[in-house]
Structure formats: C-alpha cells, structure tokens
Scaffold this motif. Structure first.
Motif, PDB file in Angstrom:
ATOM      1  N   ASP A 129      22.426  21.963   9.428  1.00 56.55           N
ATOM      2  CA  ASP A 129      24.101  21.972   9.781  1.00 56.55           C
ATOM      3  C   ASP A 129      24.205  20.688  10.570  1.00 56.55           C
ATOM      4  OD1 ASP A 129      25.041  24.441   9.822  1.00 56.55           O
ATOM      5  OD2 ASP A 129      23.747  25.905  11.439  1.00 56.55           O
ATOM      6  N   ILE A 165      24.391  17.818   7.739  1.00 56.04           N
ATOM      7  CA  ILE A 165      25.339  18.022   6.874  1.00 56.04           C
ATOM      8  C   ILE A 165      26.944  17.550   7.415  1.00 56.04           C
ATOM      9  CG2 ILE A 165      26.630  19.489   5.772  1.00 56.04           C
ATOM     10  CD1 ILE A 165      24.901  21.590   4.671  1.00 56.04           C
ATOM     11  N   ARG A 166      26.380  17.552   8.715  1.00 63.18           N
ATOM     12  CA  ARG A 166      27.935  17.155   9.265  1.00 63.18           C
ATOM     13  C   ARG A 166      27.886  16.126  10.039  1.00 63.18           C
ATOM     14  NH1 ARG A 166      29.280  19.039  15.481  1.00 63.18           N
ATOM     15  NH2 ARG A 166      27.330  17.437  16.201  1.00 63.18           N
ATOM     16  N   GLU A 220      28.444  14.434   6.083  1.00 66.02           N
ATOM     17  CA  GLU A 220      29.940  14.605   5.901  1.00 66.02           C
ATOM     18  C   GLU A 220      30.994  13.071   6.359  1.00 66.02           C
ATOM     19  OE1 GLU A 220      30.920  18.582   4.481  1.00 66.02           O
ATOM     20  OE2 GLU A 220      30.416  18.424   6.948  1.00 66.02           O
ATOM     21  N   ILE A 234      25.262  15.954  -0.616  1.00 66.59           N
ATOM     22  CA  ILE A 234      26.774  16.109   0.111  1.00 66.59           C
ATOM     23  C   ILE A 234      26.138  18.144  -0.718  1.00 66.59           C
ATOM     24  CG2 ILE A 234      28.962  17.197   1.080  1.00 66.59           C
ATOM     25  CD1 ILE A 234      28.269  13.624   2.116  1.00 66.59           C
ATOM     26  N   ARG A 235      26.939  18.288  -1.470  1.00 65.49           N
ATOM     27  CA  ARG A 235      27.604  19.365  -2.329  1.00 65.49           C
ATOM     28  C   ARG A 235      26.163  20.390  -1.864  1.00 65.49           C
ATOM     29  NH1 ARG A 235      30.538  18.993  -7.839  1.00 65.49           N
ATOM     30  NH2 ARG A 235      28.076  19.588  -8.501  1.00 65.49           N
ATOM     31  N   GLU A 295      25.607  21.623   1.492  1.00 64.55           N
ATOM     32  CA  GLU A 295      26.325  22.804   1.198  1.00 64.55           C
ATOM     33  C   GLU A 295      25.630  24.441   0.469  1.00 64.55           C
ATOM     34  OE1 GLU A 295      30.391  19.856   2.542  1.00 64.55           O
ATOM     35  OE2 GLU A 295      30.042  20.702   0.868  1.00 64.55           O
ATOM     36  N   ARG A 345      22.861  25.751   2.023  1.00 64.92           N
ATOM     37  CA  ARG A 345      23.228  26.545   4.079  1.00 64.92           C
ATOM     38  C   ARG A 345      23.794  27.746   2.972  1.00 64.92           C
ATOM     39  NH1 ARG A 345      26.623  23.730   8.095  1.00 64.92           N
ATOM     40  NH2 ARG A 345      28.241  23.046   6.124  1.00 64.92           N
ATOM     41  N   ALA A 346      25.326  28.126   2.040  1.00 66.09           N
ATOM     42  CA  ALA A 346      25.705  29.349   2.298  1.00 66.09           C
ATOM     43  C   ALA A 346      25.410  30.096   1.413  1.00 66.09           C
ATOM     44  CB  ALA A 346      26.884  28.871   0.914  1.00 66.09           C
TER      45      ALA A 346
END
Lengths: 166, 166
Positions: free
Chosen positions: A5, A8-9, A12, B8-9, B12, B15-16
């Motif tokens: 987490d 990723i933050r 971003e 980043i994609r 994400e 994680r999802a």
C-alpha cells in the motif's frame, strides 16, 4: 497499511508531483535533470512529459531497462556528489526541473544524501525552476510549494528556486 | 503511457486481485503460498490480509526488507521448481491461496517459469482454492475467474482450483 500500500501511494505521489512540476515549468525554458536513473521508470515518465527538452541523468552505474537508457551525451556517470560539481559549467543556472529520489530504501541514508547534494543542485536551477524531491530539503533559495491536491504534506516535496545562484 | 504509469497500474491490479482473492477464500480453511519473496512488499500485504494463516514463501535467496522476512520454518529456500516438488508432502491439497509473480522484468522468462511451476502449484491447492498470477496460466483444473471491477482482462489473473489433484 501494508508495504505494498505505502509503495503504491509513494509512486502515485511521485507521479502527481512530477506532472504538476511539468505544468509549473511549462513556460520556463531550460533542461531537465534526473538525479538517479535506477530502472528508468521515472526517466521514461520525464521523457513523456518533456519530449522536447534535454534530460540529463546522474547515475553511478547504468542498470536501467534497455529502453530507458539515456543518450551517452546526457549521462553524468559517477557519484552525483562529484558529477554535480563538474556539471556546474555545463548546467549552471540552466535547469528548469530537477528530480531527486535516491530511494535507497534507507530513510536516513536518503536524507543524508539529499543534504549533501542540495547545495550542488541548487546552483544548477534556473530562477523559477522546480525541484521535486522525496527527502525533504531545507536549503536557502528553495521555497516549498503546495503539493498536488489530495497529497498529505511531506509525502513528496516540491520546491521553487527563488534565489539559486548561491 | 510511461513505464511509471504502467508499473503503478500493475501494482494496483496486483493489490486489487489479492484483496479480492482473500475475500473469495475467507470461508476456505488452508494455508497461503507466496511464490517469490522479492523485497517482501506483497508478502507484507498477505500478512495483513491473513493474520491468522500460515504463509509459506518460496524464494531462492532472501533479500527482503528485514521487517518482511518470513519465519524460517515457513521458508522454502531454493529454486521453486525444486522446492515445490518437495513441498508436496507438506502442502499437498492444503493451500487456499497461492500468489505467483516472478516479475523478472522479462515477459518471456516469467511466462516460461509460470508454465514450469503451474503443474507443481496446482496439486498443492485445495479444491476451491485460488491462484493469483501475473503471467496467465493455462492448466487443467484451473478455471479463470472474473477480475476485480475496473481491471482489464489479462492485466493480472485469478484462477479457481476446480480439480487440482492432478
């Protein structure tokens, strides 16, 4: 919050700051300076943000993805504490945007490096130029700027060069 | 889209998928298997998703952040093409969720590894268990599942084990 987490933050936040910085210097001529190449992801992002500018890159030893290796004439190879000194003739007062993100994985080491290189980066910036940095930097001539909307203070850092010829 | 954007994609999406997979196996007893530790970010995320389960980790040589090193008794050290063979006695039919993401940076190499290890992973899964994988995997007994909302097909992959004792 897991390390996934927070990673990723962090990415971003980095991207949002670079995108905002590119917008902020859109009317300011000058080169771009990437301090640390790594795997070249951020360099690739800068290339897309600045297709028409020279992007100089400091790196100790290139280990980036083959698609993300800068042209030799824009590479400042070696320890940036040395190469930034010698780059002063080439780049002094010419850089519109610089990005520093040592990402050593060691917070104390990143901060120590940032404190060492800040005095070397600042004289390269144009007045009005922007420094995007992951470790916070306190140095005369650098004025902290508001982060992109949604980012908590300190997650990443933006500075405007207000008086850079130290 | 820059390499920073696509990275980043990808994170994400990872994680999802892990979050959804954790939800899908919430009523299925069993262990968790992380195939590749790397820096330990995903392992840390799995620890938070599964605080009460054993998380076994395959890794050739541990180089993770010190906070993300699994307990020795849950580490399967060595080439996973070997360790997964020998883990069959220990884990056969006991794994509720496995995650494979070689992230070699080389798409062909990741796919080749996935093809080699799929036949070794599948017998470890419980019926109804879920495999989350970045390279797509085609193997009997694995049924592709819908991705979390918003993810394009193929960006990451979820499989349900429908007949795993091959």
């Amino acid at each position: 919050m897991s390390r996934l987490d927070s990673f990723i933050r962090r990415l971003e936040a980095q991207r949002a700051c670079l995108d905002l910085a590119a917008h902020l210097v859109r009317e300011l001529d000058g080169d771009v300076l990437e301090l640390g190449l790594g795997n070249g992801r951020t360099y690739d992002h800068l290339r897309q943000l600045f297709p028409d500018r020279k992007i100089y890159v400091c790196e100790r030893r290139v280990a980036a993805h083959p698609d993300c290796v800068p042209p030799a004439e824009l590479l400042l190879l070696g320890d940036m504490r040395d190469t930034l000194q010698t780059a002063r003739d080439l780049l002094g007062g010419r850089v519109a945007l610089a990005h520093l993100d040592p990402a050593t994985g060691d917070v104390a080491a990143s901060r120590a490096l940032a404190a060492q290189v800040a005095p070397l980066i600042v004289p390269l910036l144009r007045p009005g130029g922007v420094l995007v940095s992951e470790p916070a930097i306190a140095w005369r001539g650098l004025s902290p700027m508001a982060l992109p909307e949604g980012l908590t203070s300190g997650r990443y850092n933006l500075y405007r060069c207000v008086s850079c010829r130290s």
